[in-house]
Structures are given as C-alpha cells and as structure tokens.
Design an enzyme around this catalytic site. Structure first.
Site, PDB file in Angstrom:
ATOM      1  N   GLY A 129       3.330   9.727  -8.276  1.00  0.00           N
ATOM      2  CA  GLY A 129       2.599   8.855  -9.190  1.00  0.00           C
ATOM      3  C   GLY A 129       2.455   7.431  -8.683  1.00  0.00           C
ATOM      4  O   GLY A 129       1.528   6.719  -9.063  1.00  0.00           O
ATOM      5  N   GLU A 130       3.369   6.990  -7.815  1.00  0.00           N
ATOM      6  CA  GLU A 130       3.320   5.616  -7.324  1.00  0.00           C
ATOM      7  C   GLU A 130       2.201   5.475  -6.298  1.00  0.00           C
ATOM      8  O   GLU A 130       2.010   6.327  -5.438  1.00  0.00           O
ATOM      9  CB  GLU A 130       4.659   5.231  -6.705  1.00  0.00           C
ATOM     10  CG  GLU A 130       5.819   5.288  -7.685  1.00  0.00           C
ATOM     11  CD  GLU A 130       7.139   4.928  -7.025  1.00  0.00           C
ATOM     12  OE1 GLU A 130       7.083   4.287  -5.946  1.00  0.00           O
ATOM     13  OE2 GLU A 130       8.195   5.292  -7.564  1.00  0.00           O
ATOM     14  N   SER A 131       1.515   4.348  -6.386  1.00  0.00           N
ATOM     15  CA  SER A 131       0.366   4.130  -5.497  1.00  0.00           C
ATOM     16  C   SER A 131       0.785   4.067  -4.039  1.00  0.00           C
ATOM     17  O   SER A 131       0.074   4.556  -3.156  1.00  0.00           O
ATOM     18  CB  SER A 131      -0.357   2.851  -5.902  1.00  0.00           C
ATOM     19  OG  SER A 131       0.529   1.729  -5.822  1.00  0.00           O
ATOM     20  N   LYS A 165       3.277   5.573  -2.577  1.00  0.00           N
ATOM     21  CA  LYS A 165       3.561   6.927  -2.109  1.00  0.00           C
ATOM     22  C   LYS A 165       2.272   7.716  -1.899  1.00  0.00           C
ATOM     23  O   LYS A 165       2.125   8.447  -0.904  1.00  0.00           O
ATOM     24  CB  LYS A 165       4.473   7.653  -3.104  1.00  0.00           C
ATOM     25  CG  LYS A 165       5.886   7.081  -3.180  1.00  0.00           C
ATOM     26  CD  LYS A 165       6.776   7.932  -4.098  1.00  0.00           C
ATOM     27  CE  LYS A 165       8.216   7.390  -4.099  1.00  0.00           C
ATOM     28  NZ  LYS A 165       9.106   8.213  -4.947  1.00  0.00           N
ATOM     29  N   ILE A 166       1.333   7.531  -2.831  1.00  0.00           N
ATOM     30  CA  ILE A 166       0.039   8.196  -2.667  1.00  0.00           C
ATOM     31  C   ILE A 166      -0.623   7.723  -1.390  1.00  0.00           C
ATOM     32  O   ILE A 166      -1.212   8.509  -0.627  1.00  0.00           O
ATOM     33  CB  ILE A 166      -0.858   7.928  -3.888  1.00  0.00           C
ATOM     34  CG1 ILE A 166      -0.251   8.551  -5.145  1.00  0.00           C
ATOM     35  CG2 ILE A 166      -2.269   8.462  -3.659  1.00  0.00           C
ATOM     36  CD1 ILE A 166      -1.013   8.231  -6.414  1.00  0.00           C
TER      37      ILE A 166
END
Length: 1445
Positions: A657-659, A661-662
């Site tokens: 969900g974290e940007s 990590k994406i």
C-alpha cells in the site's frame, strides 16, 4: 503443405453412400442426365412464365436457361464413350444456371438442386475426371449464390434443405479432394447461414440444418489423422481476409427476399434482443511475429494467404473453421459468464450448438491435433478459456457438454494440456461440485458425474497425482478430488441421495483402479526423510519423463519436497524471519541466504501469504531489493503486452500500500519488461510511467467509490510525452485502456484457499504457466505411485463407504460398497498396511448380525434375508481368507463372528478339523459333529433371556411359548423355519470359514501369532466359547506343524492353565488333555527336534486333579497307546520316554485303563522292538508295576515278567554292538557299566516280583530271574556287579522268601511255597556257579561263598510247622555237592587253600559239615587228599595264598 495424405485407392471421405449406389454404366449416365434435364424442363413448363412464351410467339427465341438444357440434351449421348474425359462443367453448368437464376421459382430451383445432388451421389465424376476441381468449385459457388423466387414458405424450406443436401454431398463425394480450402469454408459458411435462417422456419428445417452442420464438421475433421503437418504453417494467419467468413451485423433481422441466399446477411445472432456475436472469424490480436509480418509486407501476406486457401483443402480450412467455432463461444464484452447471472437472459442455444460441433471435431481429430501447432494453440488458449467460462454457467446442459469436451481432450491431448486441465479441475469441476458457490443441485450433479467419469479412466488418478500433487508448482488435485468425493458421499443430516451414490462410485472406481494395478509396479526406492543437503528445488528436473525408472523416483522426491515446502510456507506465514531460518534447517534454502534462492522460494511455493511476500519485496533493505529484482527475473515477458505482463506479475503477490514500496516494485517490473519487450517503449522509464498509469486506471475504473471514471481521452492525455519525450501510439494506449476497463487487474490476489473463480488475469497466468511447466507424465498400467495415493485416500474412502453401506437399501449400492471395501482390503494387504485392514474388518463386522442386540433366531433370519448383513458377513470372511497374512488386532472381531455362528449351530461340522484329521470323529467331538435334530429350537435356546422378548419373527413366537409353560412340549419348527435355517447354513458354507483355520499354515508369522492370541482371548467369554476356541487352537497348531515353535509356547501355556486350574471333569479340560495328545501324535513324526518338548507337554496329564484323571484315564491311555504305536520310533531321549512310560505306569492299577496301558508297554518291549538304553530302566519299572498289579488277570502279570526277562536279550545285543564299535577304551568301559547297571536293575525288579503273594506269579518270576541271570553270559558285566547281584537281589530274595514261607506255614504250608523255596535255592546255586569263574579270584569271594553256604544251612535247618521240607532237604545237599565238585574241578577249592583270614578250605568244610557231614568224603576221598598232600609236600596248616584279581 498440410494437405491430405490418404492411402492409395481410398475414398476421400466416408463411404457410407457406397453401399447404397453402384456406379452406373456409361450409357446409363447419359440416360440419367437426360432424365434430370427432362425433370427440370417439365417443372419449368408448368410455370406460367415459361409456358406462355412458347404459345404467344413462335418466332421468339427460347430463354437461355431452356436453351442450354436442350443443347445439353443433344450432346450427352455423344459422350458416352469416355465420360472421364468430358469436362463436368459441360453437363453441370446448365443446372447451376437454373440455381443461380433469380427468375426461377422455388420448385424449379429445388429440382435443379436435386439433379446436382444426384450427379454428386452417383459419382459420375471422380478425381480422375478432367477439370474436376473447377467443377466442384462452381457447384459450391452456385449453391452459395442460389437465387429463386419465394412463392410459399414450404417451398422455400424445401430449397434450403436441398441446398444442405448438395453441400453435404460435395463433402462426401469421391471428388471432394478437388475442393479447396476456400471451398470448404464456403460450404461451412453457407450451411451456417441456413442454420441461422432456419431459426424462423419449421422445427424440421432447424434440425436438418444443424444435423448437416454436424455432418460437415465430422466429414472435415475425420480427415485430420491423414493430413501431414504443414512444412510452413507460419504462413497461416488465423483471421486473414482470404478464407474468412464475413457476416453482416444486421442480417439477423433480414428475410430471404427473392430466394437470394447469397444476399442474406452473414451474421449469426446469438441474442435477438442483446449484443450479437459475429460468426465471421474476427481479427484477433496476432502475436508479435505475426504482427511484424503483417506490418512489413501486407501484399505478401495476402498473397500467401490466398494461395493457401485456394490449394486443396487441409489444415488451413480446419484452422479457420475451428477458430470460427471458438468465436461462437465469445460471450459478452468481458468474456466471462457469471454463475449467478440470470439463466433466462442468456440464450444457451448458440453455445450448445458450437460446443457440439467442437466436440465432434475433437472426437474425430483426437490426438492428431497435437501434430498441428495452430490447431493445438487454439485448443490450449481460446477454446479452453471459453470452456472455463461456460463451465460455470447456470445451464447444466452447457456444463455437461463442456465436461464431455474436456473428457475427450483429456483422453486425446492431455500431454499438451497439463495446466489447462488443472485449472479446469480446480476452477470448474471442484468449485461447482463443492456446493459452496451458489451452484444448483443440477450443476453439482453434472460436475460430479464428470469427475466420476474421469475417475473411471484407468490411469486418470495416477496421472493426476504424478502431474499435479507431485509438482511443486501445481495444486494437490488428487487430494482435492479424493476429499471432495468422500465428503460428497457422506449423507449429512438427510437421507441418501443420488449425489451420495455418485460420489461413492467415484471413490470406489479410484480404489478399484489401484487394486487392478496391484503387482505391476517397478521397484523404486523410497525417498529418504533426511536430505543430504541443500538443493535448489526449482531446478530439479527428471532425466526422462517417459521412463518409469526415472520419473517414479523423481516425482516421489518432488512430493517429498512439496510437503516440506508446505510446512515451510506455514512457518513463513507465522513469522517470515524465523520461517526463512527454518527453511534453511530443512535444506530448502542454502545455509547462507542469497537473493535468488529466496526469490525462487517466493515464486514457486504455493500457500504463502501474498501480503507478506508483497511487504518483503517492497522493503527498502538492500537484500530485499536484490530479492525483488531476482524475483522479477523469474518472469518471461517476451512478446507480451504490458497489461498482460503486469497482470501476471502482480498476480503472484499483493502490491504493497505504501507508495515507496509500490515504486520499488514497479521499477523492478519495468526494468524486466523493457529488457524483454522493447518494441514500442523506448526505455524502462517509459515502462515505469505507463505501468503507474495502468495501476491508476485500474483503481479508478473498478473502484466503486470513484464516481467520475477516467475516459479514454483522459487516459491518452495522461500519458503524453512519456516515451522519451514522444507520444505512444494512440491505438496502443486505446487497446490498453479497453483491456483494463474490460477486465480488472486483481490487486488483491487470492491466497490459494478454496477453488477460485477463473478470471481473465488468472487465465493469463494459466497460459504463461503452461509454457513453463514440466512435461506431462503418461502413466501406464503399472502401480508406480498407488501406495502413495492409497495412503492419502484410504481413510476418507473407508469412512464414506461405511456410512453409505449403513444407510443404503438398494442391493446394487450395497454390492458396490462391498466391492470398494474389498479393493481397499486388497491394497492394504499388498502394501502391508495391517492397521488399515484391521480398521476395515472392524467396520464391516459392525454390519454383521452378530453384534446387534437381537435374539439368535432373528440373527439367523437376518443372515438370510438382510442383504447388508449377508454381504458384510461374506466380506469379513472373504478378507480373512484372502488377506489373513496382514490381519492383526481384528482377528478378535472375526473370531467373535465365528463364535456367534457356532452358537447359532450353523457352522460347518468340520470347522475345527485340521488337514490330516481322521475321517471318523473321536468321542470328544461327536456331539459337535452331530447335526441338531431341531436346529431352530436349539438356536432359540442359546441365549435365554430373563423375560420373553416380543418378536415379530416366526421363530420368536415359538420361543415365547416356552416362558408360559415350561412343561409344555416344544413346538416343532415349521417349514419356513427350516428353510431359513438351511439358507443361513448355505450362506455360511459359502464363506469357507474352515479355510481360515485350515489354511493358517500359509499365514505370516505375525498374523499367525495374532490369531493364536485372539483365540486364547476369545476363550475367556464362557465355557462353551472356551471349548470351541480350544478346538480351533488345536486345529491351527496342527496345521502349522512346520513352524510349531512360533506358537507352541503360547498354546502350551494356555492348555497348561486349563489343566491345572480345573478340579472337576468338564468338556474344557477333556478337550485340553486330548488336544495335547493329538498334537503330539500328529507332530512327532515330523518334528524330531521337538520330540522332547512335545512329550514334555504330556506331563500335564500327570498334573491333573485326581478326580479329573480318574474320569478320563481310559481314553487318555488309549490315546497314549495310539501315540506310542505310531511314534515309538521317533522317541529317542530319556526325557521323552520318561513322560510316556510314566503315563503308562500310572494305569497299572486302574481297572479300565490298565489293559490299554499294558498293550502299549508290550508294544515297546516285545522282542525289544523299541527298547533303547534311554528307556530300558523306565520300561522295566513299568513292567514290574504291571506284574505286581492285581487289577488284571494273572496272565498279564506273567506276561509282564516275561517282558522283563526277555529284555536281557537286548542288553546282550547292545553289549555286543558296543564291543564291536567302541573297542577297549574308556567309552567301552562306561557303556559296559551302563549296561551292567541296567542288568542289575532288571535283576532287582524281578527279585521284587519274586516276593509276590500270588504263587504262580512268584514262582514264574523266580524262573524268569534265573533266565535273566543266565542271560548275563552275553553281557560284559563288570566283576563287582555279581557281588551286588547277590547282595541286593539273590541273598535278600532267599532271606525274604524264607521269612515269608515260615510265616505262611503257621497257617498252612502249601506245596507251591515249598516249590518257591526249591526254585530260589536252585537260583542261588546256579547263579553262583555261573559267576564262579569271574569272582573266584576276588577278595570278597570268600564272603560271598560263605553267604551261599549260610543260606543253604538255614534252609536245611528251617522247619515248617514242626518239620522240615523234604524237597528242600533233598535238594540242598545235591546242589551243594554239585557246587563243590565244580569248585574242585576249577581249582577254586583245594586242600590247604587259604582264602581270607581263616583257611578257605577249613571254613568251607566247617559249614558243609553242618549241612551234610558226608559230603567231604564224597567230594574229596581220603586217597585224593593224601595224594595231594604228598605232591605238595607242604605243611598241612600252610594257608593258600590269596589270588589277586
């Protein structure tokens, strides 16, 4: 080029018309065509239009149609010489012109079509006919473009039917090979148009049209096995303009106007009021290599395609047709069929029609599809995708058809459809049959039927297990199917239904398939539980997937790894860090973690929490980043669209969900995608930006909370200038937009629990996985993996089958259950799974009538009338007979059944007999052998209850009466009662229960010991059971004589316990005693090494309580006598003989038993037949006891004395044998001493009998004692034995006889007593003379001689009733004189001899003078004495020197 390659001389298509038509002669051909011309003209003339023109104006020219027909009439008879050289267009074209004319009516067109049909079916032209290809083409083209005036609906339908006839005849004609690919497509197209038009016509036309379509497909695809693969199949482009079928999207609303078939629309409407599905093969998105070809050289592509389609028909037209059939299955915009959609809103007619055609094509093409990559690719992707979608429709009919297709695909092409089949099983069949996803009962039943059909295939379950359960990348389909079938077979809170029976049938088919393969597997070593070390499990490959010697060990190893991976996945899901460490200890990861191994673990391990994988991959830790990039490298994105690649990538984990990590995850994806597919995107940044944009679009479009959706223009605008400062092609972005809108990217992938619904994203993964998976393993008829499969399936199968067996009422269902349980028993036995077999037997025993709380008479009835009870009983004993080797604890249950049958008196009479039993029953089991005169009454009395129990049975009515009046006569059984009893006995007889015990000699050691222990345990119930179990135990012991040591100790201890714990006579102790005797009697001839052990068991008889022993003494003795007579030669040891002789000895004083005992002893001792040094003394003691016994007649005592005295001959023989074999050494001395001891024992025993009160016995004993002493001449007796003989036997005998005589003389002095004294005196005298030579030189000789003289002197002086015995008084001097003369002659007694302290000479004469004073002068006259003294010239007082012996 992929064209037909038939054997020479064979027809192109089905020869089904061949038998109906014979080829006409050349003249007949002309006549036939002439008649057809006449028929067409006649119909035309009936029409006003054609008839008026001739009458109105004779000068007007004829119509071209009529003119051409008449001209043909003029020519046909001139061609009859060689029709093969005549161009068919010449005699076909006039008919085709009529068909093509829009001026002709339906009747005329119909007749013309009939003429063409007749020409085709009569094979007027063949492949050898000139220009035949062109002729076939113009026929097809003309029929396709058929025009006619519509006068009435019926005429129109007739024409349409004849069109179908002609098209089918073209395909079946001998000249069909002249058709091109384009012609075949035209025929199919035209037929499909008729099918579509028929929807508004009559039912008959609809059915004929569809049937014709099926026949066309069958005729086309039946040629597939004869077509060689294309050399350049890459030239084929599915969907090329040449050969495609283009349909007008509005044709569904048009009607046939003026009979213009060619003008009718080319679109098949699947839903009249809904969106349409094009029949024409649409332009699908080509693969990249095809795309490049089309882009680079459209002209060449078109030219190649046209060339291929105009060539003789083969693979190109089949590809077009098959692809077209697949497109008929495209439903809706998103290509998915919702299982919850309204079934009324979906017309199942078109899919069913298409599925039927596809099924026909697959049935006929079969394995040949794999030879043609284009056809195979259609099946692997488009067809299977559609099958997956339609498989979850609400229509059971569609599902059934889909399942039939999949079954055909499995049978023909399973090696090319491994992953597709797995997906279908998991996402369709198992999902629907599970009944958890809103499926109707009908759907569940269809899915279950499909699964059961698959289970009935001989190798299906084995292949499923090998290819899926033993593949680390696949699901455990075998386990899922087994669990589903077992759960579905359980009737939960309801009655038994057809679904339960169906599921049970699948389970039983599975285990029966395994049972049939038993014994055919190759030897393969088991996988070691401890691996040697780390091995990259994702790289493990089999050397040869076709050789069981290679793939069997490989899949077992893979299954072992898979189990460890599942455990490792659970550990990882609990705690990722600890989980990875545990994976290292399990050798699934290296000792030093590297990014690639962790990435491959994430990629190829099922059951992992995809949220945890996403978090791990998105972590900023350097090692996690490396793992992320290695993870991306495990994907192959070549020739894959960006959205497809993204679907595949994010389907393996959940995007964090974290940007940040994406960002990291998408960077790794973009880098890998650009590396492998750089065709459009200029760099990896463009791939990253576009990937982000796709993720945003997916969220925007499929999130219900977003009200204003992104439009296509918005999406294109958002992605401007991202491709290195340039725009991406609008078409490319538009395609991405619609792909995402039509099918959502699953951002929350399933966790692998349950059976998931197939979606577009998941199908992409399936197709991708199918390209990477290992080869499909084809299993043969051998049971390579059946043990592994059985270990998984046996538990649920036994449980489900038992429940159904308990609730089923139909006999066929019960029999099916029994068949399944017997198959499980066979497998359990073969794989030595004793506990499984025990559980099975216990389960079956519960259904027998012996464990229910019912009366005995009801049990008999149940056995005969209740199918469940009967089948269970038969199955129990069948298992016991066939697989007894592997039965352990369940022997207890089997024996309980046997005991119950024994109580019911319906067991066979010989149940407890051994193989060598006597034909005549012994007295101990006569009662058991004798059938009951009133069996039903006996049965009813076995278990009397305290109060009469109400019973509806006829036997119960009789038993109730007994409680009302016990004095009343018991009613006789009715004919029905006897019939039921007889039927029950017949059933039990067919069970062959006796074979269980008679064949116990073949049981393995462990099972045999379990059987024996169970028999002993079962004997604890009651005395009747104890007796019967003891009989069975003895029978088992006798049948296992070759390995008696395995069970003898246990059997002996049991019998010993019975004997020693019983104080009163009873059947149990009787059976125990006679059982031991029987065992010994039977086994002694075969087990010489166990003789002592067996005979030792007979000592139990000696331990019997006195009352018990007395009651059975006579039969015991008879059995012992029988044993002796049969086995005397096998008994060698002293221990064995001691037991036997002891048993015989105790009978000497028993009135009934003594005769048998003495006969046995006589058998042993008579003529020394079985006398041995080991039993000699024992026999002497026994014979003495019989001699002393007054139970029998005197003759028997005399016979016993004779046996003793005659035994001296054996001593002599043994002594001689010892002398000859041993020689003069210590052994000889020892043997001589032993024989001497035996002789001395003989003398002492006879001496004891010599004191018998019975005169005849006593006197005969003295005589036999004399004989025994006389027999010592042949024996090498040690010298001291003579002294012992006199001291212990002869002297005491004379003393005691004298005392006895004196005491008796006080009453009366019988002559027999006097005779006894005479005989005793003679005995002493003769014994002395016999031993004189041996003992005269011994130091004790003088003492012995004086003892003889003392007895003579005593006998001379003794008076009986005041006077001496005359016979004795006369006899002794004579005996003494004879003795002295012998001593004189032998030099033992000489004047002056000095033996002992006093002079031997003086002592002798001192005693002799007391007996007879005149004897000295008679033996030694004075003259001889004087002469002797002078010769020796010695003083008279000089003593004789003592001789040394």
């Amino acid at each position: 080029m992929g064209y037909q390659n038939h054997p020479s001389g064979s027809n192109s298509f089905h020869g089904e018309l061949k038998s109906c038509h014979s080829k006409p002669s050349k003249g007949a051909l002309a006549s036939m065509i002439n008649s057809e011309i006449g028929a067409v003209l006649a119909v035309m003339r009936r029409n006003v239009r054609w008839g008026v023109r001739y009458i109105a104006d004779d000068d007007q020219l004829e119509h071209s149609l009529i003119h051409s027909l008449k001209e043909l009439r003029k020519q046909i008879f001139s061609w009859q010489c060689n029709w093969q050289n005549v161009d068919p267009k010449l005699y076909i074209q006039p008919f085709l012109d009529v068909i093509l004319s829009d001026e002709t009516g339906a009747p005329i067109t119909g007749v013309a079509l009939s003429s063409v049909y007749k020409i085709l079916t009569l094979d007027i032209f063949t492949l050898d006919t000139v220009n035949v290809g062109e002729a076939m083409h113009i026929i097809v083209d003309a029929v396709k473009s058929c025009r006619f005036e519509v006068t009435d609906p019926a005429s129109e339908e007739v024409v349409l039917m004849k069109i179908l006839q002609v098209l089918l005849a073209c395909i079946k004609s001998k000249a069909a090979n002249g058709l091109s690919n384009q012609d075949i497509c035209t025929i199919v197209n035209t037929c499909l148009r008729v099918v579509h038009q028929s929807s508004s016509k009559s039912e008959l036309l609809q059915r004929i049209a569809r049937h014709t379509m099926h026949e066309l497909v069958r005729c086309i695809f039946c040629q597939l096995p004869y077509i060689s693969p294309l050399a350049n199949e890459s030239e084929l482009h599915v969907g090329d303009k040449v050969g495609t079928v283009d349909w007008d999207p509005n044709a569904g609303e048009n009607k046939v106007e003026n009979g213009d078939i060619g003008g009718v629309s080319d679109t098949l409407i699947t839903e009249k009021d809904c969106s349409s599905s094009e029949v024409a093969i649409p332009e699908t998105e080509p693969k990249n290599e095809e795309k490049e070809t089309e882009v680079s050289d459209d002209v060449n592509v078109a030219a190649n395609g046209e060339s291929v389609m105009m060539a003789p028909f083969g693979i190109p037209c089949m590809v077009e047709i098959f692809h077209f059939l697949c497109t008929l299955l495209n439903v809706g915009e998103n290509g998915e069929v919702s299982s919850r959609s309204n079934p009324i809103a979906f017309d199942e007619d078109v899919p069913l029609f298409a599925l039927g055609l596809i099924n026909s094509a697959i049935e006929l093409g079969g394995p040949s599809f794999r030879e043609h990559p284009k056809l195979l690719a259609l099946i692997q992707d488009e067809l299977f995708c559609n099958l997956m979608q339609f498989g979850v429709s609400m229509s059971p009919l569609i599902l059934s058809t889909v399942c039939s297709i999949v079954l055909n695909l499995y049978l023909s092409l399973r090696s090319e459809l491994k992953i597709q089949l797995e997906a279908f099983f998991s996402c369709v069949l198992l999902r629907i049959a599970q009944s958890k996803h809103g499926s109707s009962y009908q759907q569940q039943e269809v899915a279950m039927e499909a699964l059961v059909d698959l289970c009935r295939q001989h190798t299906f379950m084995a292949e499923v297990f090998a290819n899926f359960d033993c593949d680390i990348t696949c699901s455990n389909v075998f386990e899922d199917v087994s669990n589903l079938l077992s759960k579905s077979a359980f009737p939960v809170n309801g009655p038994l239904s057809a679904m339960h029976i169906l599921a049970l049938d699948g389970l039983i088919s599975m285990v029966q398939g395994m049972a049939e393969r038993v014994g055919e597997e190759v030897s393969a070593s088991d996988v070691s539980a401890d691996e040697e070390g780390y091995e990259a499990f994702w790289t493990v490959r089999c050397e040869n997937y076709g050789d069981p010697n290679f793939w069997v060990p490989f899949v077992r190893k893979a299954k072992h790894i898979k189990k460890k991976l599942m455990l490792g996945a659970d550990n990882f899901n609990s705690d990722p860090k600890k989980g990875l460490k545990q994976l290292q200890t399990m050798h699934l990861l290296p000792e030093e973690l590297d990014p690639k191994s962790v990435a491959c673990f994430f990629r190829y391990t099922g059951g992992l929490d995809k949220n945890l994988i996403g978090d791990y991959l998105g972590n900023h830790d350097q090692f996690c980043v490396q793992v992320l990039h290695e993870f991306a490298k495990t994907f192959d994105f070549q020739n894959m669209n960006l959205d497809t690649a993204l679907r595949l990538f994010v389907g393996t984990f959940r995007l964090p969900g974290e940007s940040q990590k994406i960002q990291r995850v998408l960077e790794a994806f973009s880098e890998r995608y650009y590396e492998q597919s750089p065709q459009i995107l200029i760099n990896k940044d463009a791939a990253l930006l576009l990937s982000y944009s796709i993720i945003l679009l997916n969220t925007d479009h499929h999130n219900t909370q977003v009200k204003k959706k992104m439009t296509e223009e918005d999406f294109i605008r958002n992605n401007r200038l991202i491709n290195g400062g340039a725009d991406l092609p609008r078409e490319y972005l538009s395609e991405l937009y619609h792909s995402i809108c039509d099918s959502e990217i699953q951002m929350i992938p399933d966790q692998g629990t349950g059976f998931q619904m197939m979606t577009a994203s998941r199908w992409i993964s399936v197709v991708y996985k199918s390209k990477e998976t290992s080869p499909y393993i084809i299993c043969d008829s051998a049971s390579h993996l059946d043990r592994d499969m059985f270990s998984i399936a046996f538990g649920p199968t036994i449980a489900a089958t038992s429940v159904v067996f308990e609730q089923a009422e139909q006999e066929d269902v019960l029999q099916r259950c029994v068949d399944g349980l017997l198959a499980i028993a066979k497998l359990s036995a073969y794989y030595h799974l004793n506990s499984v077999l025990d559980d099975l037997v216990v389960s079956l025993c519960k259904f027998t009538p012996f464990f229910a709380q019912i009366s005995p008479d009801e049990a008999v009835l149940a056995l005969g009338e209740d199918a469940r009870a009967r089948m269970a009983t038969e199955a129990v004993f069948l298992i016991a007979n066939r697989y007894g080797d592997y039965i352990s604890s369940s022997w207890k249950n089997i024996l309980e059944c046997v005991l119950s049958l024994q109580k019911l008196q319906i067991l066979p009479a010989h149940i407890a007999s051994d193989a060598a039993d006597d034909p005549e029953p012994s007295t101990s089991n006569l009662e058991q052998e004798k059938p009951s005169a009133n069996p039903v009454t006996v049965v009813a009395q076995v278990h009397p209850s305290a109060t009469p129990r109400k019973s509806s049975s006829f036997i119960g009515r009789f038993s109730q009466l007994l409680y009302f009046d016990m004095e009343e006569t018991k009613p006789l059984p009715t004919e029905e009662d006897l019939a039921a009893y007889k039927h029950a006995r017949g059933i039990v007889k067919d069970c062959h229960i006796d074979s269980i015990f008679s064949d116990s000699k073949f049981l393995q050691a462990e099972s045999l010991q379990q059987l024996v222990n169970s028999l002993i345990k079962a004997a604890e119930k009651n005395e009747a059971s104890a007796v019967f179990c003891l009989e069975l135990l003895i029978a088992v012991t006798l049948n296992n004589r070759d390995r008696i040591l395995l069970i003898w100790q246990t059997v002996y201890e049991h019998i010993s316990g019975i004997v020693q714990s019983t104080s009163t006579p009873c059947p149990l102790v009787e059976k125990a005693v006679f059982g031991v005797l029987k065992i010994c009697q039977r086994l002694l001839p075969y087990k010489e090494n166990l003789t002592d052990e067996l005979l030792k068991s007979l000592q139990l008889v000696l331990k019997l309580d006195a009352r018990v022993a007395d009651a059975y003494c006579e039969p015991i003795t008879q059995e012992v006598a029988r044993l002796v007579k049969a086995n005397a030669s096998h008994v060698r040891s002293h221990v064995g003989w001691r037991t036997i002789i002891s048993l015989l000895s105790i009978t000497a004083r028993h009135p009934e038993a003594s005769d048998a005992g003495f006969e046995a002893l006589r058998f042993i001792m008579s003529e020394g037949a079985h006398l041995l040094p080991s039993n000699y003394i024992l026999c002497l003691d026994a014979a003495r006891q019989f001699a002393e016994s007054r139970v029998g007649e005197i003759d028997r005592s005399i016979s016993a004395i004779d046996l003793m005295s005659n035994s001296v001959l054996c001593l002599a023989r043994w002594s001689q044998e010892a002398k000859n074999s041993v020689g003069e050494d210590e052994a000889m001395v020892k043997l001589s001493q032993d024989i001497g001891e035996m002789w001395l024992r003989l003398v002492n025993n006879l001496k004891r009998v010599c004191l018998d009160q019975r005169d005849q016995v006593r006197n005969h004993a003295i005589l036999m004692l004399h004989r025994a002493i006389a027999g010592a001449d042949g024996i090498m007796l040690p010298q001291p034995l003579w002294f012992q003989c006199f001291d212990s036997a002869i002297f005491p005998l004379l003393d005691e006889l004298l005392t006895f005589s004196v005491e008796n003389s006080r009453k009366t002095f019988k002559k027999t007593v006097e005779e006894t004294l005479v005989l005793a005196t003679k005995l002493m005298s003769k014994a002395f003379l016999q031993s004189l030579q041996d003992i005269s030189q011994q130091p004790s000789f003088c003492r012995l001689w004086l003892g003889v003289l003392d007895r003579m002197e005593t006998y001379m002086s003794t008076k009986f009733r005041g006077k001496r015995s005359e016979k004795v008084h006369e006899l002794i001097p004579e005996l003494l004189k004879n003795t002295l003369l012998v001593m004189k002659t032998t030099g033992v007694l000489l004047p002056g001899d000095d033996i002992g302290s006093d002079s031997f000479w003086q002592l002798t004469w001192l005693h002799v003078k007391k007996i007879s004073p005149s004897l000295q002068s008679e033996v030694f006259p004075q003259e001889e004495l004087d002469q002797f003294q002078r010769r020796n010239a010695k003083p008279e007082e000089t003593p004789v020197p003592e001789n040394e012996g």
